[in-house]
Write a protein that holds these residues in place. Structure first.
Motif, PDB file in Angstrom:
ATOM      1  N   LEU A 190      45.664  40.882  41.735  1.00 42.61           N
ATOM      2  CA  LEU A 190      45.368  41.062  43.161  1.00 42.61           C
ATOM      3  C   LEU A 190      46.369  41.984  43.841  1.00 42.61           C
ATOM      4  CD1 LEU A 190      44.424  37.390  44.144  1.00 42.61           C
ATOM      5  CD2 LEU A 190      42.914  39.243  43.430  1.00 42.61           C
ATOM      6  N   HIS A 191      47.224  42.622  43.045  1.00 40.41           N
ATOM      7  CA  HIS A 191      48.239  43.530  43.586  1.00 40.41           C
ATOM      8  C   HIS A 191      47.554  44.740  44.246  1.00 40.41           C
ATOM      9  CE1 HIS A 191      51.576  46.475  43.584  1.00 40.41           C
ATOM     10  NE2 HIS A 191      52.360  45.392  43.625  1.00 40.41           N
ATOM     11  N   PRO A 192      48.041  45.217  45.388  1.00 41.45           N
ATOM     12  CA  PRO A 192      47.375  46.333  46.086  1.00 41.45           C
ATOM     13  C   PRO A 192      47.340  47.637  45.296  1.00 41.45           C
ATOM     14  CG  PRO A 192      49.486  45.774  47.113  1.00 41.45           C
ATOM     15  CD  PRO A 192      49.178  44.686  46.148  1.00 41.45           C
ATOM     16  N   VAL A 193      48.137  47.757  44.245  1.00 42.35           N
ATOM     17  CA  VAL A 193      48.098  48.955  43.405  1.00 42.35           C
ATOM     18  C   VAL A 193      47.591  48.619  42.008  1.00 42.35           C
ATOM     19  CG1 VAL A 193      49.445  50.799  42.343  1.00 42.35           C
ATOM     20  CG2 VAL A 193      49.953  50.076  44.684  1.00 42.35           C
ATOM     21  N   TRP A 194      48.282  47.686  41.341  1.00 39.99           N
ATOM     22  CA  TRP A 194      47.928  47.356  39.963  1.00 39.99           C
ATOM     23  C   TRP A 194      46.553  46.700  39.871  1.00 39.99           C
ATOM     24  CZ3 TRP A 194      50.515  50.109  36.890  1.00 39.99           C
ATOM     25  CH2 TRP A 194      51.862  50.383  37.117  1.00 39.99           C
ATOM     26  N   GLY A 195      46.155  45.971  40.910  1.00 41.55           N
ATOM     27  CA  GLY A 195      44.843  45.323  40.883  1.00 41.55           C
ATOM     28  C   GLY A 195      43.716  46.333  40.748  1.00 41.55           C
ATOM     29  N   TYR A 196      43.787  47.439  41.515  1.00 45.33           N
ATOM     30  CA  TYR A 196      42.761  48.477  41.435  1.00 45.33           C
ATOM     31  C   TYR A 196      42.849  49.246  40.115  1.00 45.33           C
ATOM     32  CZ  TYR A 196      41.960  47.622  46.389  1.00 45.33           C
ATOM     33  OH  TYR A 196      41.664  47.029  47.585  1.00 45.33           O
ATOM     34  N   ALA A 197      44.079  49.486  39.645  1.00 46.94           N
ATOM     35  CA  ALA A 197      44.250  50.214  38.385  1.00 46.94           C
ATOM     36  C   ALA A 197      43.648  49.427  37.217  1.00 46.94           C
ATOM     37  CB  ALA A 197      45.738  50.472  38.142  1.00 46.94           C
ATOM     38  N   ILE A 198      43.880  48.115  37.200  1.00 41.21           N
ATOM     39  CA  ILE A 198      43.332  47.277  36.128  1.00 41.21           C
ATOM     40  C   ILE A 198      41.813  47.237  36.197  1.00 41.21           C
ATOM     41  CG2 ILE A 198      43.206  44.903  35.261  1.00 41.21           C
ATOM     42  CD1 ILE A 198      46.145  44.606  36.091  1.00 41.21           C
ATOM     43  N   PHE A 199      41.277  47.124  37.417  1.00 39.11           N
ATOM     44  CA  PHE A 199      39.820  47.092  37.581  1.00 39.11           C
ATOM     45  C   PHE A 199      39.202  48.404  37.110  1.00 39.11           C
ATOM     46  CE2 PHE A 199      36.119  47.447  40.692  1.00 39.11           C
ATOM     47  CZ  PHE A 199      35.262  46.747  39.865  1.00 39.11           C
ATOM     48  N   ALA A 200      39.813  49.532  37.460  1.00 39.63           N
ATOM     49  CA  ALA A 200      39.297  50.833  37.028  1.00 39.63           C
ATOM     50  C   ALA A 200      39.333  50.950  35.504  1.00 39.63           C
ATOM     51  CB  ALA A 200      40.107  51.960  37.668  1.00 39.63           C
ATOM     52  N   PHE A 201      40.405  50.440  34.898  1.00 39.52           N
ATOM     53  CA  PHE A 201      40.526  50.501  33.438  1.00 39.52           C
ATOM     54  C   PHE A 201      39.449  49.649  32.776  1.00 39.52           C
ATOM     55  CE2 PHE A 201      42.382  48.917  29.423  1.00 39.52           C
ATOM     56  CZ  PHE A 201      42.525  50.144  28.769  1.00 39.52           C
ATOM     57  N   ILE A 202      39.183  48.470  33.333  1.00 39.70           N
ATOM     58  CA  ILE A 202      38.139  47.598  32.780  1.00 39.70           C
ATOM     59  C   ILE A 202      36.770  48.259  32.898  1.00 39.70           C
ATOM     60  CG2 ILE A 202      36.909  45.420  33.158  1.00 39.70           C
ATOM     61  CD1 ILE A 202      39.592  44.142  33.817  1.00 39.70           C
ATOM     62  N   LEU A 203      36.499  48.894  34.040  1.00 42.39           N
ATOM     63  CA  LEU A 203      35.231  49.616  34.199  1.00 42.39           C
ATOM     64  C   LEU A 203      35.097  50.714  33.147  1.00 42.39           C
ATOM     65  CD1 LEU A 203      34.741  50.102  38.054  1.00 42.39           C
ATOM     66  CD2 LEU A 203      33.436  48.634  36.518  1.00 42.39           C
ATOM     67  N   LEU A 204      36.191  51.429  32.923  1.00 44.23           N
ATOM     68  CA  LEU A 204      36.166  52.505  31.944  1.00 44.23           C
ATOM     69  C   LEU A 204      35.860  51.959  30.552  1.00 44.23           C
ATOM     70  CD1 LEU A 204      36.554  55.514  31.497  1.00 44.23           C
ATOM     71  CD2 LEU A 204      39.001  55.111  31.222  1.00 44.23           C
ATOM     72  N   ARG A 239      38.093  37.810  41.442  1.00 38.44           N
ATOM     73  CA  ARG A 239      39.252  38.628  41.842  1.00 38.44           C
ATOM     74  C   ARG A 239      38.809  40.025  42.254  1.00 38.44           C
ATOM     75  NH1 ARG A 239      40.023  33.715  39.360  1.00 38.44           N
ATOM     76  NH2 ARG A 239      42.179  33.054  39.711  1.00 38.44           N
ATOM     77  N   VAL A 240      37.795  40.549  41.573  1.00 38.93           N
ATOM     78  CA  VAL A 240      37.265  41.863  41.933  1.00 38.93           C
ATOM     79  C   VAL A 240      36.742  41.843  43.370  1.00 38.93           C
ATOM     80  CG1 VAL A 240      35.454  43.552  41.434  1.00 38.93           C
ATOM     81  CG2 VAL A 240      36.719  42.465  39.560  1.00 38.93           C
ATOM     82  N   MET A 241      36.053  40.758  43.713  1.00 34.90           N
ATOM     83  CA  MET A 241      35.497  40.653  45.062  1.00 34.90           C
ATOM     84  C   MET A 241      36.605  40.631  46.108  1.00 34.90           C
ATOM     85  SD  MET A 241      32.503  37.865  44.289  1.00 34.90           S
ATOM     86  CE  MET A 241      31.310  38.169  42.988  1.00 34.90           C
ATOM     87  N   VAL A 242      37.715  39.982  45.782  1.00 35.34           N
ATOM     88  CA  VAL A 242      38.816  39.883  46.738  1.00 35.34           C
ATOM     89  C   VAL A 242      39.476  41.239  46.945  1.00 35.34           C
ATOM     90  CG1 VAL A 242      41.103  38.890  47.135  1.00 35.34           C
ATOM     91  CG2 VAL A 242      39.249  37.444  46.308  1.00 35.34           C
ATOM     92  N   ILE A 243      39.790  41.945  45.849  1.00 36.74           N
ATOM     93  CA  ILE A 243      40.466  43.231  46.022  1.00 36.74           C
ATOM     94  C   ILE A 243      39.532  44.268  46.647  1.00 36.74           C
ATOM     95  CG2 ILE A 243      42.087  42.790  44.151  1.00 36.74           C
ATOM     96  CD1 ILE A 243      40.480  44.667  42.384  1.00 36.74           C
ATOM     97  N   MET A 244      38.232  44.183  46.346  1.00 40.47           N
ATOM     98  CA  MET A 244      37.283  45.129  46.938  1.00 40.47           C
ATOM     99  C   MET A 244      37.046  44.844  48.411  1.00 40.47           C
ATOM    100  SD  MET A 244      36.550  47.397  44.761  1.00 40.47           S
ATOM    101  CE  MET A 244      35.153  48.170  45.561  1.00 40.47           C
ATOM    102  N   ASP A 245      37.331  43.620  48.837  1.00 42.67           N
ATOM    103  CA  ASP A 245      37.180  43.266  50.243  1.00 42.67           C
ATOM    104  C   ASP A 245      38.051  44.159  51.125  1.00 42.67           C
ATOM    105  OD1 ASP A 245      36.531  41.619  52.566  1.00 42.67           O
ATOM    106  OD2 ASP A 245      38.573  40.858  52.371  1.00 42.67           O
ATOM    107  N   ARG A 246      39.224  44.520  50.616  1.00 43.09           N
ATOM    108  CA  ARG A 246      40.132  45.374  51.398  1.00 43.09           C
ATOM    109  C   ARG A 246      39.495  46.730  51.672  1.00 43.09           C
ATOM    110  NH1 ARG A 246      44.828  44.303  46.933  1.00 43.09           N
ATOM    111  NH2 ARG A 246      45.045  42.048  47.229  1.00 43.09           N
TER     112      ARG A 246
END
Length: 705
Positions: A280-294, A371-378
């Motif tokens: 849920l980190h404002p930086v690492w959370g998005y980086a991890i999500f992008a990596f999982i999508l990839l 967790r994806v829903m929470v970070i995407m909420d921002r």
């Protein structure tokens, strides 16, 4: 056997209610709508014992009986109305044992309404891992209702639930007194309401006062009479609800303190909380999500390719065998060039769709999707969407129809409407066949940095394009649809857990089966109609075309003559006339009349595009290449104007971009009409998406050509 008995499963989101429903009902489930509303209803039969069978209704997950959305309103509408067909004889309230303090709020409200209740303690293993020990006997004594220890994931405790439910059916027991008695604060108001509406329960009378405008079983006269009672006693609903919540939590805190022993050192985080610091980190959370999508999109191409090749070759081989083994004639042509070619164009994509649903199911089962829903909420809030919009948008990757239905959990009307209008921009599984076959034609199967596949990167780019366009469209709609309503996003994060492979397998099977069945029926019908339209023409047009070609190519080789005859017959057919009719409008996008036929047919459903192209090129190839696969047919197609390949990068990317934005799904428009109760918004949805698709495809083709 008494099938008229109704057992309601009630609980907070992520408490395990749906898992328990699956354990109780097994394969005896059905879906539909609750009476009078469009909210989904999940019900099933439960043979409690040899003499007793009940209907189990899985009610929408709620945190309290005070609703903030359409599906939450339904729960109170049922529990406050004994005449409702789904009013329960017994309510099984499923609670998360690791968070009793919050979960018991809903239980106390249900019990105070006078519904015979069984409390199901779920997630005891999670509580134990957190150092918490729940004394269920002491909890039952303090609450005054049966308490059962269960594990909804494994089915442990189901027999005990049967005994508890039978006990409540035979001899209903309720708590000795209300957990919150509104008569302590407003005796005259409650007494007046009970007398006027012949109510036996103080807390139910309070719900009549506070929620009467949302109760479907009260007519307008009754609602106005309740407004008059409120005015007479100068009742302040907001202050009274706040006091009720505080009073309940004080009582719950005492019960929990006496029933739960916490061995964990104060302030020590759980392992899920430690993971959340990163995810849920404002930086690492998005980086991890992008990596999982990839990884997901890489897997869709890399893992599924061998299975796709096998299916593709198998369909082509079967087509060739049928053509060789069956007598020549219209029925054989219909079977091979029409039905089998169209259906084969969809079957080949089953592996990719299965892998997509498999990976999404794993993310949901593990708890990561929350967790994806929470970070995407921002991000969502910057574009004017409610955080609850994340759920439909993510669901839209599978299918826009259930995703649009999922907007019922959004409390404000504007946010719900905007989410409905932009959800179809998310690339659904029906687009996947189009994406993959066109990407395979023009994007080389090469690796970047030795790890990433260019085709997987192209697929991820298309999905991100859909997400970005949905956010931008939402921002524009936010400026147009102004309102003072404020939306809120509340979600409890479930603990991380190992996926239940039987649930994952069932989810993948149901998703693939639904895709094949729904797409297959449409494609079968369209393939037959299309074959007829492509095999016959107006008047003597096809015979004249055949005569002209034979005269022009009298000395040509047999193969050349046969292919030219097939092509000219197709162009002179009804389908060819339809294609030529719209060709001037689509020529700026790089499309010819054959693609125009596919565009028209895919208005029924996007995935029909590939099946249509397979049928068109099967009919137009002269019939001498029965073993050629769909992708090979498209790769071999020549542009009559240039003599070069028809499917150039410019044309392929123009089509890809067109289908990212195009509203080519009648089912989605029907779902939008049903949810908005108006044909205006489906018309708006169709218009803006088709204009966006045309302009974007035009720009893409003109820039790349």
């Amino acid at each position: 056997m008494d099938a008229s008995l109704t057992i309601a499963l009630i609980g907070n989101p992520n408490a395990g209610k749906s898992s328990l429903f699956n354990q109780l009902t097994g394969l005896r489930q059905k879906t539909g709508n609750f009476p009078g509303v469009t909210v989904d209803k999940k019900s099933g039969t439960w043979p409690i014992d040899t003499q007793t069978t009940a209907t189990v209704v899985d009610l929408p997950g709620v945190y309290s009986i005070y609703p903030k959305s359409l599906d939450e309103q339904l729960v109170t509408d049922i529990l406050a109305n004994p005449a409702h067909p789904d009013y329960p004889d017994v309510a099984v309230v499923v609670v998360d044992a690791s968070n009793l303090h919050r979960n018991l709020l809903l239980f106390t409200q249900v019990a105070d309404l006078g519904v015979p209740t069984v409390l199901a303690l779920n997630m005891l293993d999670v509580a134990k891992s957190q150092g918490k020990e729940v004394n269920s006997v002491r909890l039952a004594m303090r609450l005054g209702v049966p308490v059962v220890r269960i594990n909804a994931r494994t089915g442990e405790g189901v027999d005990q639930i049967k005994k508890a439910v039978l006990g409540q059916l035979e001899n209903p027991t309720l708590p000795g007194k209300l957990f919150f008695d509104p008569a302590d604060e407003a005796a005259d108001l409650i007494a007046d309401t009970r007398t006027q509406y012949a109510l036996q329960n103080n807390y139910l009378a309070l719900q009549y006062i506070i929620q009467h405008d949302g109760f479907s079983f009260l007519n307008r006269v009754q609602q106005l009479a309740l407004d008059a009672i409120i005015d007479r006693y100068e009742f302040n609903e907001t202050a009274f609800q706040a006091n009720e919540t505080i009073t309940r939590y004080k009582r719950i805190a005492t019960v929990v303190a006496e029933s739960v022993t916490d061995h964990r050192p104060i302030g020590e985080p759980t392992w899920s909380q430690k993971l959340d610091r990163v995810l849920l980190h404002p930086v690492w959370g998005y980086a991890i999500f992008a990596f999982i999508l990839l990884l997901i999109f890489q897997a869709i191409f890399a893992w599924a390719q061998p299975f796709m090749d096998a299916i593709d070759s198998g369909v082509a081989w079967l087509n060739g065998q049928l053509k060789e083994g069956l007598p020549a004639g219209p029925l054989t042509d219909l079977l091979t060039d029409g039905i089998l070619a169209g259906i084969g164009g969809i079957l080949v994509f089953i592996p990719q769709i299965a892998f997509l649903f498999l990976l999404v199911a794993l993310l949901e089962e593990s708890g990561y999707m929350s967790r994806v829903m929470v970070i995407m909420d921002r991000i969502m809030r910057k574009f004017g969407l409610n955080g609850r919009s994340v759920v439909p948008l993510i669901s839209g990757v599978a299918c826009a129809v259930p995703a649009i239905m999922a907007t019922r959990s959004i409390g404000t009307r504007r946010d719900r409407l905007i989410t409905i209008l932009v959800t179809p921009l998310m690339s659904c599984s029906a687009r996947l066949p189009i994406y993959t076959i066109l990407i395979a034609l023009v994007v080389p199967n090469q690796r970047v940095l030795g790890v990433f596949n260019l085709q997987g990167l192209a697929l991820m780019f298309l999905y991100l394009m859909g997400l970005v366009s949905a956010l931008l469209a939402a921002y524009v709609l936010k400026l147009v649809l102004r309102t003072k309503e404020r939306g809120f996003f509340i979600m409890e994060l479930p603990t991380f857990k190992l996926p239940r492979w039987n649930h994952v397998g069932l989810s993948v099977w149901e998703s693939v089966r639904a895709f094949v069945w729904e797409a297959g029926r449409v494609i079968l019908a369209i393939s037959i109609v299309l074959w007829v339209l492509a095999s016959y023409g107006p008047g003597n047009a096809m015979q004249e075309a055949e005569t002209r070609v034979k005269q022009e190519l009298a000395n040509a080789p047999a193969d050349e003559l046969q292919n030219k005859l097939a092509s000219e017959r197709l162009e002179a057919s009804y389908a060819g006339h339809f294609g030529h009719l719209i060709e001037p409008a689509i020529r700026p996008l790089g499309y010819d009349w054959k693609i125009g036929i596919a565009l028209l047919s895919s208005f029924a459903a996007r995935e029909v595009f590939v099946g249509t192209m397979a049928t068109i090129y099967s009919i137009g190839d002269g019939g001498d290449e029965a073993g050629v696969t769909v992708r090979e047919r498209l790769r071999q197609e020549r542009n009559p104007l240039t003599g070069g390949p028809m499917y150039t990068p410019a044309l392929a990317w123009s089509l890809l971009v067109f289908y990212v934005f195009a509203m080519m799904c009648m089912s989605t428009l029907a779902a939008t009409q049903r949810e908005t109760k108006s044909w205006t918004w489906p018309a708006v949805q169709l218009a803006y998406m088709m204009i966006l698709a045309y302009v974007a495809a035009f720009v893409t083709y003109q820039c790349m050509a």
